[in-house]
Enzyme design. Structure first.
Site, PDB file in Angstrom:
ATOM      1  CB  THR A 170     -41.148  55.852 -24.598  1.00 37.61           C
ATOM      2  OG1 THR A 170     -41.251  54.737 -25.476  1.00 37.61           O
ATOM      3  CG2 THR A 170     -41.055  55.347 -23.173  1.00 37.61           C
ATOM      4  CB  VAL A 182     -44.031  43.568 -22.799  1.00 37.01           C
ATOM      5  CG1 VAL A 182     -43.269  44.440 -21.803  1.00 37.01           C
ATOM      6  CG2 VAL A 182     -45.383  43.159 -22.218  1.00 37.01           C
ATOM      7  CG  ASP A 220     -37.254  49.686 -24.590  1.00 44.87           C
ATOM      8  OD1 ASP A 220     -38.238  49.895 -25.326  1.00 44.87           O
ATOM      9  OD2 ASP A 220     -36.483  50.592 -24.228  1.00 44.87           O
ATOM     10  N   GLY A 224     -37.590  53.925 -28.163  1.00 43.31           N
ATOM     11  CA  GLY A 224     -37.246  53.460 -29.500  1.00 43.31           C
ATOM     12  C   GLY A 224     -37.820  52.092 -29.803  1.00 43.31           C
TER      13      GLY A 224
END
Length: 320
Positions: free
Chosen positions: A178, A207, A209, A230
Site C-alpha cells: 500500500t 476490498v 482496509d 498490512g
C-alpha cells in the site's frame, strides 16, 4: 511543543518488503529515491504554508506514479488477472472523507477519492459507478496498458502456481502493499491519504482496509492522522487507525505508545502483519511495523528527507 511554523509529513510505500537477502543495492536505492520524491512533493506544499490535505495528496500521487509501489501504476492483479484499486483521503479539520474501491482507470486513485469527498455527498463509491463519477469530474484516466507491469503480472503467476501446488506463499511483499501519507501543516491541521492495489491474487471484489475510514485511514485534528498498510481484514476487524486515535483521546497515551501497542500488541497476535505511519496534533510521528520491513520516510520543517526500509534507523539524506 511544536512551534507554529513547524510541519511534519510521513509517507509509506507498504509493509511486507522484499526480503533483505533478495534486495539488490540498485533496487534498494530506487525504493529510497521513490520515497524521497514523495516526501519532497509533500514538503513543498507544507513549506509554502499549504494545507496538510494538499500535501498528502501530492505525496501519494508520486507514489502511485512509481511502479515499484503497489498503487496506481504498480498495482497488483486479482486472481482473475485484473487490477482493482482502492484509495481514501481524510481531512482532520472536519472529518470530511472520500474513498473509492474496486476501480481501474483513474491515473491517480487518490484524486478519485478526493473528488468523492469534495464533489459528492458520499464517502465511498465503488466499481463502475465510481468510474462514471470520475469521468464526470474530469479526472485523468488511463487504459489497462498504462497500469501493466511485468513484475506484478509475474507475481500473480507465481502466486497462482503456488496455490495450485498447495505451497504456502511466504513472500510478504505479495501479501500486502500500500502507499500512504500523513501530515500536520503549519496551521496545526492534520490529513491522511492511502492508496493500494490490494493483495496479489486477491478474490475479485475484495476490498481491504485502505478505503475503510477508521481502519486503514483516519485523521482528526484533536488527536492524530494515520495511514495503515498490512493484512487488511485484520486491520478492519480492529478498526486499527481509529483505535490509535482513541488511545490518544481516551487513554491519554502518547502517539508512539498508542501506535506501537496497536500494531505490535493488538494486531500482530491476530495475524495482522503490517504497520502504520502516524502524526499527532503536535507534529510528533510514529512509524511502527511488525513484519520484515516497511518502506517509510519522514520530513519536517528542517527540510531533511529521512527514509528507511527494514529495521534500520531512518537514513538522513540531507536538506533539499
Amino acid at each position: 511543543m511544536t512551534q507554529p511554523t513547524a510541519f511534519t509529513l510521513a509517507v509509506h510505500g507498504g509493509a511486507g518488503t522484499i526480503l533483505r537477502s533478495s534486495m539488490s543495492p540498485e533496487r534498494e536505492a530506487a525504493y529510497h529515491a521513490g520515497l524521497r520524491r514523495a516526501l519532497e512533493a509533500g514538503r513543498l506544499v507544507l513549506a509554502a504554508g499549504g494545507a496538510a490535505l494538499d500535501a498528502v495528496t501530492a505525496a501519494v500521487m508520486e507514489l502511485e506514479d512509481e511502479p515499484l509501489f503497489n498503487a496506481g501504476r504498480g498495482a497488483v492483479y486479482t486472481s482473475a488477472g485484473q487490477q482493482e484499486m482502492d484509495a481514501a483521503i481524510m481531512d482532520g479539520r472536519n472529518h470530511a472523507a472520500g474513498a473509492v474501491a474496486g476501480i481501474c482507470g483513474p491515473r491517480n486513485p487518490i484524486l478519485a477519492a478526493r473528488a468523492v469527498m469534495e464533489q459528492s455527498e458520499h464517502v465511498l463509491l465503488i466499481g463502475d459507478s465510481a468510474l462514471a463519477f470520475c469521468q464526470a469530474q474530469g479526472i485523468a484516466m488511463e487504459d489497462a496498458a498504462y497500469f501493466f507491469t511485468q513484475a506484478r503480472w509475474q507475481a500473480l503467476q507465481e502466486t497462482l502456481a503456488m496455490r495450485r501446488s498447495g505451497t504456502q506463499d511466504q513472500d510478504e511483499s505479495r501479501k500486502h502493499g500500500t502507499v500512504g501519507a500523513v501530515a500536520r501543516d503549519r496551521h496545526g491541521h492534520l490529513a491522511a491519504a492511502t492508496s493500494t492495489g490490494g493483495m496479489t491474487a486477491k478474490a475479485p471484489g475484495r476490498v481491504g482496509d485502505s478505503p475503510v475510514i477508521g481502519a486503514g485511514t483516519w485523521a482528526d485534528d484533536a488527536t492524530c492522522a494515520v495511514s495503515a498498510t498490512g493484512h487488511g481484514e485484520i486491520f478492519i476487524r480492529y478498526a486499527a487507525a481509529h483505535e490509535i486515535a482513541s488511545r490518544l483521546r481516551h487513554a491519554g497515551q502518547s502517539l508512539d505508545v498508542a501506535a506501537h501497542a496497536v500494531v505490535v500488541d493488538l494486531l500482530a497476535p491476530q495475524g495482522g502483519s503490517g504497520g502504520v505511519i502516524a502524526v499527532d496534533k503536535d507534529g510528533n510521528f510514529a512509524l511502527p511495523f511488525n513484519c520484515a520491513g516497511m518502506y517509510r520516510g519522514v520530513v519536517t520543517a528542517d527540510g531533511v528527507l529521512r527514509t528507511a526500509i527494514y529495521d534500520e534507523p531512518l537514513e538522513d539524506y540531507g536538506q533539499v
